[in-house]
Design a protein around this motif. Structure first.
Motif, PDB file in Angstrom:
ATOM      1  N   PRO A   1      25.063  42.858  39.670  1.00 15.21           N
ATOM      2  CA  PRO A   1      25.444  41.464  39.388  1.00 15.21           C
ATOM      3  C   PRO A   1      25.902  40.775  40.664  1.00 15.21           C
ATOM      4  O   PRO A   1      26.535  41.402  41.520  1.00 15.21           O
ATOM      5  CB  PRO A   1      26.600  41.596  38.392  1.00 15.21           C
ATOM      6  CG  PRO A   1      27.016  43.021  38.376  1.00 15.21           C
ATOM      7  CD  PRO A   1      25.955  43.842  39.040  1.00 15.21           C
ATOM      8  N   ARG A   2      25.557  39.496  40.814  1.00 19.97           N
ATOM      9  CA  ARG A   2      25.920  38.761  42.034  1.00 19.97           C
ATOM     10  C   ARG A   2      27.302  38.123  41.869  1.00 19.97           C
ATOM     11  O   ARG A   2      27.728  37.856  40.742  1.00 19.97           O
ATOM     12  CB  ARG A   2      24.884  37.668  42.309  1.00 19.97           C
ATOM     13  CG  ARG A   2      23.528  38.273  42.601  1.00 19.97           C
ATOM     14  CD  ARG A   2      22.492  37.220  42.930  1.00 19.97           C
ATOM     15  NE  ARG A   2      21.206  37.880  43.154  1.00 19.97           N
ATOM     16  CZ  ARG A   2      20.034  37.332  42.904  1.00 19.97           C
ATOM     17  NH1 ARG A   2      19.958  36.091  42.441  1.00 19.97           N
ATOM     18  NH2 ARG A   2      18.925  38.006  43.129  1.00 19.97           N
ATOM     19  N   PRO A   3      27.963  37.865  43.023  1.00 19.32           N
ATOM     20  CA  PRO A   3      29.328  37.316  42.934  1.00 19.32           C
ATOM     21  C   PRO A   3      29.437  36.072  42.063  1.00 19.32           C
ATOM     22  O   PRO A   3      30.379  35.931  41.284  1.00 19.32           O
ATOM     23  CB  PRO A   3      29.676  37.010  44.400  1.00 19.32           C
ATOM     24  CG  PRO A   3      28.844  37.978  45.181  1.00 19.32           C
ATOM     25  CD  PRO A   3      27.560  38.159  44.418  1.00 19.32           C
ATOM     26  N   ASP A   4      28.459  35.157  42.136  1.00 17.49           N
ATOM     27  CA  ASP A   4      28.581  33.938  41.320  1.00 17.49           C
ATOM     28  C   ASP A   4      28.381  34.239  39.836  1.00 17.49           C
ATOM     29  O   ASP A   4      28.938  33.548  38.977  1.00 17.49           O
ATOM     30  CB  ASP A   4      27.607  32.846  41.805  1.00 17.49           C
ATOM     31  CG  ASP A   4      26.152  33.230  41.641  1.00 17.49           C
ATOM     32  OD1 ASP A   4      25.766  34.358  42.027  1.00 17.49           O
ATOM     33  OD2 ASP A   4      25.376  32.413  41.112  1.00 17.49           O
ATOM     34  N   GLU A   5      27.613  35.286  39.522  1.00 25.17           N
ATOM     35  CA  GLU A   5      27.428  35.663  38.115  1.00 25.17           C
ATOM     36  C   GLU A   5      28.724  36.283  37.555  1.00 25.17           C
ATOM     37  O   GLU A   5      29.134  36.000  36.430  1.00 25.17           O
ATOM     38  CB  GLU A   5      26.258  36.648  37.989  1.00 25.17           C
ATOM     39  CG  GLU A   5      24.926  36.017  38.371  1.00 25.17           C
ATOM     40  CD  GLU A   5      23.828  37.008  38.748  1.00 25.17           C
ATOM     41  OE1 GLU A   5      22.704  36.549  39.041  1.00 25.17           O
ATOM     42  OE2 GLU A   5      24.085  38.235  38.796  1.00 25.17           O
ATOM     43  N   ILE A   6      29.363  37.100  38.397  1.00 23.95           N
ATOM     44  CA  ILE A   6      30.638  37.708  37.990  1.00 23.95           C
ATOM     45  C   ILE A   6      31.682  36.606  37.788  1.00 23.95           C
ATOM     46  O   ILE A   6      32.417  36.582  36.799  1.00 23.95           O
ATOM     47  CB  ILE A   6      31.100  38.733  39.056  1.00 23.95           C
ATOM     48  CG1 ILE A   6      30.113  39.895  39.105  1.00 23.95           C
ATOM     49  CG2 ILE A   6      32.524  39.223  38.767  1.00 23.95           C
ATOM     50  CD1 ILE A   6      30.362  40.896  40.230  1.00 23.95           C
TER      51      ILE A   6
END
Ligand code: URA
Length: 222
Positions: free
Chosen positions: A103-108
């Motif tokens: 998962p990417r930081p913006d998704e988290i």
């Protein structure tokens, strides 16, 4: 645990949140998911597990940890006298990252409010973070799971026990599985009231790859 809110109310509020998350389109993962995997289990659980994010089987069924990792999780639960329905299982991100990428930081960042609300509603006595993503997010650190595990942390008035993700034990060495067993043993000691001592949560790292605090939400892991 969680005596403040009656169990029925807790379950109802979780169901309302789950229905809301069903239609979430805040991040790009909405474009490729089959089902949102909100989380499942006992809303009144003493123990809540937090994984990384759904894989293929979870995306197909809309339930967390139903693949091979889930089988190992159930086995480890059984070894400490618990079944899946005793605990609550959630994830850092509620939708499957394509091809099971990280998962990417913006998704988290987009998804963490849902996890925060789950934790606040369930009020587990022990939070068990499975793997790097959940452990680093909740403990607000860049330190990896190999160094974090083996300790029961003090975390917002409850215990947090970081351990490996079951997938790491499935593809890794007997050592990883052995250390997961130790960590599950720690969880058992806590719920049996045999372990009171906790290590203070590590101080948040300035350069940790975790989102900046939101002043409106200075609670749990913001
Ligand atoms: N891995 C996770 O992190 N979560 C799941 O729900 C399944 C596999």
């Amino acid at each position: 645990m969680g005596d403040a809110t009656p169990a029925a109310e807790r379950a109802e509020t979780l169901a309302i949140l789950a229905a809301e998350v069903e239609t979430c389109v805040v991040c790009r993962l909405a474009e490729t998911r089959t089902n949102v995997v909100f989380g499942a289990g006992n809303p009144d659980a003493d123990v809540m597990f937090v994984g990384e994010g759904p894989g293929q089987r979870e995306d197909e069924q809309g339930l967390p940890f139903v693949g091979r990792s889930g089988e190992l999780l159930e086995q480890l639960l059984g070894e400490i006298g618990l079944v899946r329905d005793d605990v609550y299982i959630g994830n850092v991100v509620k939708c499957r990252p394509p091809k099971n990428r990280d998962p990417r930081p913006d998704e988290i960042e987009s998804c963490k409010g849902y996890l925060r609300t789950q934790l606040q509603l369930i009020e587990p006595k022990v939070v068990v973070t499975l793997g790097n993503f959940a452990s680093k997010l909740l403990l607000r650190t860049d330190t990896g799971i190999t160094r974090l595990r083996g300790t029961a942390y003090e975390w917002w008035g409850r215990f947090l026990v970081p351990t490996y993700h079951p997938a790491a034990a499935l593809r890794g060495s007997a050592r990883v599985l052995g250390e997961m067993r130790e960590d599950f043993g720690t969880v058992q000691s806590i719920i049996e009231g045999k372990l009171q001592r906790r290590t203070p949560e590590p101080a948040p790292e300035e350069d940790a790859a975790v989102p900046d605090p939101d002043p409106e939400q200075l609670d749990l892991f913001s």
